[in-house]
Design an enzyme around this catalytic site. Structure first.
Site, mmCIF file in Angstrom:
data_model
loop_
_atom_site.group_PDB
_atom_site.id
_atom_site.type_symbol
_atom_site.label_atom_id
_atom_site.label_comp_id
_atom_site.label_asym_id
_atom_site.label_seq_id
_atom_site.Cartn_x
_atom_site.Cartn_y
_atom_site.Cartn_z
ATOM 1 N N CYS A 58 -34.824 -73.183 -5.889
ATOM 2 C CA CYS A 58 -35.067 -71.735 -5.992
ATOM 3 C C CYS A 58 -34.291 -70.885 -4.989
ATOM 4 O O CYS A 58 -33.431 -70.099 -5.377
ATOM 5 C CB CYS A 58 -36.566 -71.459 -5.842
ATOM 6 S SG CYS A 58 -37.536 -72.221 -7.142
HETATM 7 N N1 LIG Z 1 -39.513 -76.060 -8.423
HETATM 8 C C1 LIG Z 1 -40.045 -74.941 -7.951
HETATM 9 O O1 LIG Z 1 -40.596 -74.910 -6.845
HETATM 10 C C2 LIG Z 1 -39.995 -73.648 -8.758
HETATM 11 C C3 LIG Z 1 -40.786 -72.581 -8.345
HETATM 12 C C4 LIG Z 1 -40.750 -71.401 -9.062
HETATM 13 C C5 LIG Z 1 -39.918 -71.281 -10.154
HETATM 14 N N2 LIG Z 1 -39.142 -72.325 -10.544
HETATM 15 C C6 LIG Z 1 -38.302 -72.146 -11.735
HETATM 16 O O2 LIG Z 1 -38.905 -72.851 -12.807
HETATM 17 C C7 LIG Z 1 -37.911 -73.399 -13.677
HETATM 18 C C8 LIG Z 1 -38.115 -74.899 -13.812
HETATM 19 O O3 LIG Z 1 -37.938 -75.501 -12.540
HETATM 20 P P1 LIG Z 1 -38.484 -76.960 -12.205
HETATM 21 O O4 LIG Z 1 -38.403 -77.097 -10.726
HETATM 22 O O5 LIG Z 1 -39.781 -77.211 -12.886
HETATM 23 O O6 LIG Z 1 -37.346 -77.842 -12.882
HETATM 24 P P2 LIG Z 1 -37.419 -79.428 -13.158
HETATM 25 O O7 LIG Z 1 -35.999 -79.882 -13.204
HETATM 26 O O8 LIG Z 1 -38.373 -80.072 -12.236
HETATM 27 O O9 LIG Z 1 -38.050 -79.517 -14.616
HETATM 28 C C9 LIG Z 1 -37.432 -79.046 -15.756
HETATM 29 C C10 LIG Z 1 -37.725 -80.020 -16.900
HETATM 30 O O10 LIG Z 1 -37.206 -79.459 -18.100
HETATM 31 C C11 LIG Z 1 -36.701 -80.527 -18.876
HETATM 32 N N3 LIG Z 1 -35.789 -79.942 -19.860
HETATM 33 C C12 LIG Z 1 -34.502 -79.536 -19.709
HETATM 34 N N4 LIG Z 1 -34.048 -78.999 -20.847
HETATM 35 C C13 LIG Z 1 -35.054 -79.067 -21.743
HETATM 36 C C14 LIG Z 1 -35.184 -78.662 -23.100
HETATM 37 N N5 LIG Z 1 -34.195 -78.057 -23.753
HETATM 38 N N6 LIG Z 1 -36.353 -78.908 -23.714
HETATM 39 C C15 LIG Z 1 -37.366 -79.510 -23.057
HETATM 40 N N7 LIG Z 1 -37.311 -79.909 -21.777
HETATM 41 C C16 LIG Z 1 -36.160 -79.663 -21.129
HETATM 42 C C17 LIG Z 1 -36.078 -81.460 -17.878
HETATM 43 O O11 LIG Z 1 -35.954 -82.766 -18.399
HETATM 44 C C18 LIG Z 1 -37.084 -81.375 -16.720
HETATM 45 O O12 LIG Z 1 -38.092 -82.373 -16.834
HETATM 46 C C19 LIG Z 1 -36.577 -72.998 -13.058
HETATM 47 O O13 LIG Z 1 -36.134 -71.808 -13.652
HETATM 48 C C20 LIG Z 1 -36.912 -72.750 -11.605
HETATM 49 O O14 LIG Z 1 -36.024 -71.824 -10.992
HETATM 50 C C21 LIG Z 1 -39.180 -73.526 -9.874
#
Ligand SMILES: NC(=O)c1ccc[n+]([C@@H]2O[C@H](COP(=O)([O-])OP(=O)(O)OC[C@H]3O[C@@H](n4cnc5c(N)ncnc54)[C@H](O)[C@@H]3O)[C@@H](O)[C@H]2O)c1
Length: 445
Positions: free
Chosen positions: A273
């Site tokens: 992030c």
């Molecule tokens: N990690 C954090 O602390 C956090 C906090 C706030 C916001 N975010 C935001 O949330 C979003 C997700 O982040 P995250 O950390 O959970 O990512 P992550 O990589 O942990 O998880 C994303 C998941 O989506 C899956 N994926 C990818 N493409 C896909 C598709 N087309 N269909 C289905 N599944 C799919 C991946 O395999 C993965 O398991 C991002 O935009 C991030 O900026 C993350």
């Protein structure tokens, strides 16, 4: 009307909730809906993740295995790679990654791929919510035209909103249910229904007038952090030059009960992030001819911190008439923050790469991270993966320098101080008592 239809199904807990992307954000969210009594279906492209969930397992630290198992056993939660099941969902929430391209431009290809799967099965009576962090306008400029190309109409047939995710992995005090949720719909019906949906699982929902406001609020939050961490890092380097204890300065300033909020320096910023999100905002600003200078400056200061840490190591070794080349350097912690296993964008990776470039023999210990890989390493052979080494007395004694990069709480810092000879502490992990009693030379950021 579609608003009443979806609201009624949420009220009766008949609504089936689909979450697309089951990572750090998606899996906790899916779990909360299932715990609140909804039928929750997770959609993943990674079949291993889907299989693990369906076997009652968890791969996210904040989601206990026992909770997943109970929800899977009671058939309230399931995961699938079969996107046709999107047809069965009344609400679909997108939680896929939003990385940057090598050019530091937003990469919304994961959002587009997920939206395309949804679009193919979109039908009357569905609420779609985007949670992935993204630039202002993604929901109404990119997703809305995609969904309306199906022939269905917003408000008449479906609803569309953005709600930023604020989860703080590894923080036991704030979890999905007690983190206020900001919600902004493309239309007011979309806002109302999305807010009502989240009110089923979180204590406080803050509705705003548009998806753009919600998108921008998220970017403001994380830009605020990046800029203030940048300020703390600059203070640390300034204090180092002036031979003043930064941490004592911050502790003193933080006694002011108003107008000051403490931020702390460190080896650099990491995670999915803080290093990325400000670029989503500055990129969008650039499209409109606006140059966001704070964002650029914070990035510049924060991205130089790994070099500064390497300089501290070199200075420490130099004082002992040792060169970096051939020295044994042990890093404590490679995760980007305390007590989690996430190494995405972790400054530890840049520090290891730089130390190896200078010929140091680098090892690391991290109780949460078994192995790290280096895709963009600059050294020849520097891309070799590293395995975490056990923290033996011998490992601590023989290191020419120990660098505390992540202050994991499970590490016995007293022992580190007793056995180490030179320690670079980038996190103020060693308190005053430890430092006083230690025979090691300790260099702090
Ligand atoms: N990690 C954090 O602390 C956090 C906090 C706030 C916001 N975010 C935001 O949330 C979003 C997700 O982040 P995250 O950390 O959970 O990512 P992550 O990589 O942990 O998880 C994303 C998941 O989506 C899956 N994926 C990818 N493409 C896909 C598709 N087309 N269909 C289905 N599944 C799919 C991946 O395999 C993965 O398991 C991002 O935009 C991030 O900026 C993350």
């Amino acid at each position: 009307m579609v608003k009443e239809q979806i609201t009624a199904s949420i009220k009766a807990k008949r609504a089936r909730i689909g979450v697309v992307g089951l990572g750090y954000v998606g899996l906790p969210l899916l779990t909360e809906f299932a715990r609140a009594g909804f039928q929750a279906i997770g959609f993943e492209v990674d079949s291993d993740k889907a299989a693990r969930i369906n076997a009652g397992d968890s791969y996210i630290g904040d989601v206990p295995r026992s909770v997943i198992k109970e929800l899977v056993d009671s058939k309230r939660l399931s995961a699938t790679t079969d996107f046709d099941q999107l047809q069965d969902c009344d609400a679909v929430i997108i939680c896929v990654p939003t990385p940057l391209r090598k050019t530091k431009e937003p990469d919304v290809s994961y959002i587009l791929a997920a939206a395309d799967e949804i679009k193919q099965r979109l039908h009357r009576g569905q609420l779609i919510i985007l949670e992935s962090t993204t630039y202002p306008g993604t929901t109404d400029e990119v997703l809305l035209p995609m969904f309306e190309a199906s022939g269905l109409k917003l408000d008449e047939d479906f609803l569309l909103a953005f709600s930023p995710e604020r989860v703080d992995p590894g923080n036991p005090q704030f979890q999905t249910h007690n983190i206020p949720k900001v919600v902004g719909g493309v239309t007011s019906d979309s806002t109302d229904v999305a807010a009502f949906l989240y009110s089923q699982i979180v204590n406080e929902v803050h509705a705003v007038s548009s998806a753009r406001v919600a998108e921008t609020a998220k970017l403001l939050e994380n830009t605020f952090r990046a800029v203030n961490i940048g300020m703390a890092n600059e203070m640390a380097r300034l204090c180092y030059a002036l031979n003043i204890d930064t941490w004592e300065v911050i502790r003193a300033a933080a006694t002011k009960p108003f107008g000051f909020m403490a931020f702390y320096p460190g080896p650099g910023i990491g995670g999915h992030c803080i290093p990325l999100d400000p670029h989503y905002l500055s990129w969008k600003a650039r499209q409109h001819g606006f140059d966001s200078r704070f964002i650029g400056l914070a990035e510049e200061v924060n991205s130089r911190m790994p070099d500064h840490v390497v300089q501290l190591v070199a200075d420490g070794l130099n004082d002992e008439s040792k060169s970096m080349k051939g020295s044994r350097i042990l890093l404590l912690g490679v995760a980007y923050k305390q007590d989690i296993d996430d190494v995405r964008e972790s400054p530890a990776l840049s520090i290891i790469d730089r130390l190896r470039t200078k010929g140091a023999e680098v090892s690391y210990h991290d109780p949460f991270v078994k192995e790290v890989r280096f895709e963009d390493a600059h050294t020849e052979g520097g891309g070799q993966p590293l395995d975490s080494v056990p923290l033996t007395d011998d490992e601590l004694r023989t290191a020419d320098c120990i660098v505390i990069v992540t202050n994991h709480s499970g590490i016995d810092y007293q022992r580190v101080c007793r056995l180490g000879s030179l320690i670079v502490d980038t996190r103020n992990a060693l308190n005053g008592d430890l430092r006083r009693d230690s025979s090691a030379r300790i260099i702090r950021l």
